[in-house]
Design a protein around this motif. Sequence first.
Motif, short mmCIF file in Angstrom:
data_model
loop_
_atom_site.label_atom_id
_atom_site.label_comp_id
_atom_site.label_asym_id
_atom_site.label_seq_id
_atom_site.Cartn_x
_atom_site.Cartn_y
_atom_site.Cartn_z
N LYS A 1 -37.47 -22.48 13.31
CA LYS A 1 -38.67 -23.12 13.84
C LYS A 1 -39.02 -24.38 13.06
O LYS A 1 -39.40 -25.41 13.65
N ALA A 2 -38.90 -24.33 11.74
CA ALA A 2 -39.23 -25.48 10.91
C ALA A 2 -38.38 -26.70 11.27
O ALA A 2 -38.88 -27.83 11.36
N VAL A 3 -37.09 -26.47 11.48
CA VAL A 3 -36.18 -27.57 11.83
C VAL A 3 -36.53 -28.13 13.21
O VAL A 3 -36.63 -29.34 13.40
N LEU A 4 -36.72 -27.24 14.19
CA LEU A 4 -37.01 -27.71 15.55
C LEU A 4 -38.38 -28.36 15.64
O LEU A 4 -38.55 -29.37 16.34
N ASP A 5 -39.35 -27.82 14.93
CA ASP A 5 -40.69 -28.44 14.93
C ASP A 5 -40.64 -29.84 14.32
O ASP A 5 -41.29 -30.77 14.81
N LYS A 6 -39.87 -29.99 13.27
CA LYS A 6 -39.73 -31.28 12.61
C LYS A 6 -39.19 -32.33 13.56
O LYS A 6 -39.58 -33.50 13.51
N ARG A 7 -38.29 -31.92 14.45
CA ARG A 7 -37.67 -32.84 15.40
C ARG A 7 -38.38 -32.86 16.76
O ARG A 7 -37.92 -33.51 17.69
N GLY A 8 -39.47 -32.12 16.86
CA GLY A 8 -40.24 -32.12 18.11
C GLY A 8 -39.54 -31.44 19.26
O GLY A 8 -39.74 -31.81 20.43
N ILE A 9 -38.71 -30.44 18.96
CA ILE A 9 -37.96 -29.73 20.00
C ILE A 9 -38.74 -28.47 20.39
O ILE A 9 -38.99 -27.59 19.55
N LYS A 10 -39.13 -28.37 21.64
CA LYS A 10 -39.91 -27.24 22.10
C LYS A 10 -38.99 -26.06 22.44
O LYS A 10 -37.95 -26.23 23.05
N GLU B 1 -29.90 -31.34 24.74
CA GLU B 1 -29.33 -32.49 24.02
C GLU B 1 -29.95 -32.62 22.63
O GLU B 1 -29.24 -32.88 21.65
N LYS B 2 -31.26 -32.44 22.53
CA LYS B 2 -31.92 -32.53 21.23
C LYS B 2 -31.48 -31.38 20.32
O LYS B 2 -31.32 -31.57 19.12
N LEU B 3 -31.29 -30.19 20.91
CA LEU B 3 -30.82 -29.06 20.12
C LEU B 3 -29.45 -29.35 19.53
O LEU B 3 -29.21 -29.08 18.34
N VAL B 4 -28.56 -29.89 20.32
CA VAL B 4 -27.21 -30.21 19.84
C VAL B 4 -27.28 -31.19 18.67
O VAL B 4 -26.55 -31.04 17.68
N GLU B 5 -28.17 -32.16 18.76
CA GLU B 5 -28.27 -33.17 17.71
C GLU B 5 -28.72 -32.60 16.37
O GLU B 5 -28.39 -33.17 15.31
N VAL B 6 -29.46 -31.48 16.38
CA VAL B 6 -29.93 -30.92 15.10
C VAL B 6 -29.02 -29.80 14.59
O VAL B 6 -29.35 -29.17 13.58
N ILE B 7 -27.89 -29.56 15.24
CA ILE B 7 -26.97 -28.53 14.76
C ILE B 7 -26.55 -28.78 13.30
O ILE B 7 -26.55 -27.83 12.50
N PRO B 8 -26.21 -30.01 12.90
CA PRO B 8 -25.87 -30.23 11.49
C PRO B 8 -27.03 -29.92 10.55
O PRO B 8 -26.82 -29.38 9.46
N GLU B 9 -28.25 -30.23 10.98
CA GLU B 9 -29.42 -29.95 10.14
C GLU B 9 -29.66 -28.44 10.02
O GLU B 9 -30.00 -27.93 8.94
N LEU B 10 -29.48 -27.72 11.12
CA LEU B 10 -29.59 -26.27 11.08
C LEU B 10 -28.50 -25.69 10.16
O LEU B 10 -28.75 -24.75 9.40
N SER B 11 -27.31 -26.27 10.23
CA SER B 11 -26.21 -25.82 9.39
C SER B 11 -26.53 -26.01 7.91
O SER B 11 -26.24 -25.14 7.08
#
Length: 209
Positions: free
Chosen positions: A39-48, A80-90
């Motif tokens: 949640k912290a990563v997705l919230d930071k990137r504004g991904i709902k 698309e936004k989720l895919v972009e944060v995969i490295p950050e989640l990793s």
Amino acid sequence: MGQIIIKEQPFHFDEIDLTYENSIIIDSSIAKQNLLDFKAVLDKRGIKFLLMHGTLLGAIREQQFIKHDIDIDTCTFEEEKLVEVIPELSQAGLKLCRYEKNVIYSFIRNNVYIDVYIVNKLKGLISPFYVRYLYRIIPRKYFRCTKKMIFLGETFKIPNHSIKLLEFWYGKDWQTPISNSPSNDEDKRGTYLEQHRRFLFRPIYKIIK
């Protein structure tokens, strides 16, 4: 070894075959930290995203993860936004372990994984009313309208029509826990396309009348 393209570059990951047969019951403390960090990563990137399936059931019925659940369930419109944060989640330790474009992405840490189901918009006359989700056509109202609830000490978004959705997935007795059973809704949720066939295949003039 799996591969996904992120910003035109290949991203390699360890692919895991996740099934009910090889699943294990989640450790609730690990599941909590995984979901909060996700949640912290997705919230930071504004991904709902929304809580779904067994996680939604546990949040509403028990205010915690279901005792015998095997994963964490969420969904999003924003693939698309989720895919972009995969490295950050990793980098946060949440490793991509499987994906199917337009359907599902799974992230694992300490043997507890998060499923992120993709909600796909449709085209044509039915687009205001339905979406494609897990190979099914289901009412869009479950995803368009959302509300907030406190879960694990944090604020999460859930479908506004959560109770009706849980009744559809798990039956009218969804409030009654089934001992030693994960939140498998596969055999109950059926196919909305079949249930709504009369509406979807009415003559066009009747739909827009």
